[in-house]
Design a protein around this motif. Structure first.
Motif, PDB file in Angstrom:
ATOM      1  N   SER A 155      10.677  41.798  36.314  1.00 24.61           N
ATOM      2  CA  SER A 155      10.883  42.687  37.449  1.00 24.61           C
ATOM      3  C   SER A 155       9.497  43.218  38.069  1.00 24.61           C
ATOM      4  O   SER A 155       9.129  43.209  39.208  1.00 24.61           O
TER       5      SER A 155
ATOM      6  N   ASP B  48      32.571  40.933  41.232  1.00 21.75           N
ATOM      7  CA  ASP B  48      31.192  40.438  40.980  1.00 21.75           C
ATOM      8  C   ASP B  48      31.396  39.285  40.063  1.00 21.75           C
ATOM      9  O   ASP B  48      31.369  39.604  38.984  1.00 21.75           O
TER      10      ASP B  48
ATOM     11  N   ARG C 245      20.480  42.108  33.058  1.00 21.69           N
ATOM     12  CA  ARG C 245      20.750  43.467  32.635  1.00 21.69           C
ATOM     13  C   ARG C 245      22.053  43.697  32.471  1.00 21.69           C
ATOM     14  O   ARG C 245      22.430  44.514  31.616  1.00 21.69           O
ATOM     15  N   LYS C 246      23.070  42.585  32.969  1.00 16.48           N
ATOM     16  CA  LYS C 246      24.675  42.982  32.964  1.00 16.48           C
ATOM     17  C   LYS C 246      24.785  42.380  31.509  1.00 16.48           C
ATOM     18  O   LYS C 246      25.747  42.898  30.750  1.00 16.48           O
TER      19      LYS C 246
ATOM     20  N   THR D 224      24.704  35.361  44.157  1.00 15.66           N
ATOM     21  CA  THR D 224      24.235  36.061  43.223  1.00 15.66           C
ATOM     22  C   THR D 224      23.330  37.081  43.858  1.00 15.66           C
ATOM     23  O   THR D 224      22.974  38.128  42.996  1.00 15.66           O
ATOM     24  N   GLU D 225      22.796  36.852  44.950  1.00 19.47           N
ATOM     25  CA  GLU D 225      22.324  37.678  45.777  1.00 19.47           C
ATOM     26  C   GLU D 225      23.004  39.008  46.223  1.00 19.47           C
ATOM     27  O   GLU D 225      22.674  40.322  46.372  1.00 19.47           O
TER      28      GLU D 225
ATOM     29  N   GLU E  85      15.322  37.728  41.522  1.00 22.64           N
ATOM     30  CA  GLU E  85      16.045  38.989  41.596  1.00 22.64           C
ATOM     31  C   GLU E  85      17.258  38.965  40.845  1.00 22.64           C
ATOM     32  O   GLU E  85      17.850  39.747  40.202  1.00 22.64           O
ATOM     33  N   ALA E  86      18.170  37.980  41.212  1.00 27.27           N
ATOM     34  CA  ALA E  86      19.424  37.846  40.633  1.00 27.27           C
ATOM     35  C   ALA E  86      19.589  37.389  39.228  1.00 27.27           C
ATOM     36  O   ALA E  86      20.458  37.892  38.595  1.00 27.27           O
TER      37      ALA E  86
ATOM     38  N   THR F 214      26.252  46.859  44.912  1.00 26.18           N
ATOM     39  CA  THR F 214      26.685  47.350  43.687  1.00 26.18           C
ATOM     40  C   THR F 214      27.998  48.400  43.726  1.00 26.18           C
ATOM     41  O   THR F 214      28.255  48.620  44.387  1.00 26.18           O
TER      42      THR F 214
ATOM     43  N   ASP G  62      19.324  40.688  37.658  1.00 29.02           N
ATOM     44  CA  ASP G  62      20.394  41.399  37.493  1.00 29.02           C
ATOM     45  C   ASP G  62      21.606  40.858  36.593  1.00 29.02           C
ATOM     46  O   ASP G  62      22.124  41.777  35.745  1.00 29.02           O
TER      47      ASP G  62
ATOM     48  N   SER H 134      28.761  37.502  39.078  1.00 24.44           N
ATOM     49  CA  SER H 134      27.748  37.589  38.135  1.00 24.44           C
ATOM     50  C   SER H 134      28.008  38.382  36.764  1.00 24.44           C
ATOM     51  O   SER H 134      27.607  38.207  35.522  1.00 24.44           O
TER      52      SER H 134
ATOM     53  N   LEU I 193      23.272  42.414  44.495  1.00 24.07           N
ATOM     54  CA  LEU I 193      22.026  43.310  44.635  1.00 24.07           C
ATOM     55  C   LEU I 193      22.263  44.507  45.683  1.00 24.07           C
ATOM     56  O   LEU I 193      21.791  45.578  45.510  1.00 24.07           O
TER      57      LEU I 193
END
Length: 356
Positions: free
Chosen positions: A286, A234, A24-25, A206-207, A17-18, A213, A21, A236, A210
Motif C-alpha cells: 500500500s 465478493d 488482507r482478506k 477484483t477492482e 490495489e486488488a 465493500t 485487498d 475475492s 474496493l
C-alpha cells in the motif's frame, strides 16, 4: 526446498490495489498463519493504458506479450516453491488456466470456487465485471454447470461498469475510490435488479470489491442506493478463504526462469521484500502505491491503469532459500526494516523509463 504444500502463491498486478485487498482478506482467514506466502504483483501482465478497451486478436502484440509474460510469471512462482497459486484477477483466469495446466502447482480457480459457493441458488445472478470477462461467459458457464442462471448487465449498464473501473478521472484503476464510481455501480445494480429481479450480484472483477465493500454496501442500502435484499458476492473473499486452506502440490523446480527472458515477455526486475506476515506485506505494498501516486503527481501524471504500477515480489514467512532465490531473480531486493523508501525512487525512475 521446504514443504511446498504450505507455500501459497498469489499472482497480482492487475492491479496491485486488488492484490492488497486479497492479501488482507487472506490474513483474517483462520489458519492463515500456518502457511508461507509468495506474492508477485507483476503489473507487466496488464494491458498498457493505450491498449485498454480495444479488441485484440491472439496474434496481436498485446496478446502475445500477455501470454509470454503470464508463462514467465508462472515459472517464477514454481521456482519460488509455491504448491498452490491463486490469481487476483478474474478476467485473466482463462489465460492462466492454460499457462498453469502443465505445471506442478495447484491453480485455485476463483471463478469455479465462487460458482461452487452459489450452488443451489434459485434466482437469477447478475455478473459484474469488465466487458471481456462478461462476454467470455466464464462465470455464466461455471454457474450454469451448477444449475444457476446468470447474466451480464445491459450494454448501457456495462458502459457504466467500465467507466467506474477505468475512467482516467475517477475510475477505480486510478488508485482511488470516488463517489462517481460508487454511484455508477449502484445505479447498475439497482437497474438490473428492477429489470430482472436478481437477488445476488457477483463482483467478477477484483477492482469492484474496493468500491463495493461490505461496509459501503450497508451504507448504500441505508441510503436507498442499493436494494435492501440484494446480496453482493465478493469473489475475492471466496478466493481468500479457499486459497488459505488449499492443499498444495509437492515437488519443486531448481531451474531459475530467465532474468531477462526477451521475446514477447515484458519483464522488469520487481521491487522485492521479505516480510514477516501478510498484514505487513499489505502495508508495504500500500505504501508503494502511495509513493507511486506521489511520484507521478510530481510529474503531472496519474495512475492510468494497472500497468503503471511498479512490479513487486514478496516472501512472507518463507525460508532463507526462497529469499535467496528471489535475490537471484531481481536486483531490486530491499530490506523492509531499512530505508527502503529512499531506495525505491531510483527503481521507480527505471520502471517508468520503460512503462511510459
Amino acid at each position: 526446498m521446504g514443504n511446498r504444500e504450505n507455500v501459497v502463491g498469489v499472482i497480482g498486478g492487475l492491479g496491485n490495489e486488488a492484490m492488497v485487498d486479497l492479501v488482507r482478506k487472506m490474513a483474517v482467514v483462520p489458519g492463515s498463519g500456518q502457511n508461507s506466502y509468495v506474492v508477485y504483483g507483476n503489473s507487466r501482465l496488464a494491458y498498457r493504458p493505450e491498449e485498454v478497451g480495444r479488441i485484440w486478436l491472439p496474434g496481436d502484440g498485446p496478446e502475445l506479450r500477455k501470454r509470454a509474460t503470464a508463462a514467465h510469471t508462472a515459472l517464477v512462482m514454481q521456482y519460488l516453491g509455491c504448491g498452490a497459486v491463486g490469481l487476483a484477477c478474474n478476467s485473466a483466469h482463462e489465460l492462466f488456466r492454460e499457462v498453469m495446466a502443465d505445471l506442478p502447482m495447484l491453480f485455485v480457480d476463483m471463478i469455479h470456487e465462487t460458482a461452487r459457493s452459489m450452488a443451489g441458488e434459485a434466482g437469477k445472478v447478475l455478473v459484474l465485471g469488465v466487458t471481456s470477462l462478461v462476454e467470455s461467459g466464464l462465470y455464466q458457464q461455471a454457474l450454469k454447470d451448477l444449475g444457476v442462471s446468470a447474466f451480464g448487465a445491459s450494454p448501457e449498464n456495462q458502459r457504466k461498469v467500465m467507466a467506474a473501473i477505468y475512467d482516467t478521472g475517477f475510475g477505480i484503476k486510478t488508485a482511488k475510490i470516488t463517489a462517481q464510481s460508487e454511484t455508477l455501480l449502484c445505479e447498475v445494480v439497482r437497474d438490473e435488479y428492477e429489470r430482472h429481479g436478481c437477488r445476488k450480484v457477483v463482483l467478477g472483477c477484483t477492482e469492484l470489491p474496493l468500491a463495493l465493500t461490505a461496509e459501503s454496501c450497508a451504507r448504500f442500502k441505508r441510503e436507498g442506493l442499493l436494494p435492501e435484499d440484494v446480496v453482493i458476492v465478493d469473489a475475492s473473499a471466496v478466493l481468500a478463504r479457499t486459497l488459505v486452506h488449499a492443499k498444495g502440490v509437492a515437488g519443486s523446480s531448481d531451474i531459475a526462469p530467465e532474468v531477462c527472458p526477451g521475446g514477447h515477455t515484458d519483464w522488469f526486475p520487481p521491487a522485492a521484500f521479505a516480510v514477516r506476515s501478510l498484514p505487513e506485506l499489505a502495508d508495504v505494498q500500500s505504501r508503494i502505491i502511495d509513493l507511486t501516486i506521489v511520484y507521478l503527481g510530481q510529474r503531472g501524471r496519474t495512475v492510468e491503469g494497472s500497468y503503471m504500477h511498479l512490479p513487486t515480489l514478496f516472501a512472507a514467512g518463507t525460508d532463507e532459500e526462497t529469499v535467496g532465490r528471489i535475490k537471484l531473480l531481481t536486483e531490486n531486493f530491499m530490506d523492509v526494516r531499512g530505508d527502503w523508501e529512499a531506495q525505491l525512487g531510483p527503481v521507480l525512475e527505471r520502471h517508468f523509463g520503460t512503462a511510459l
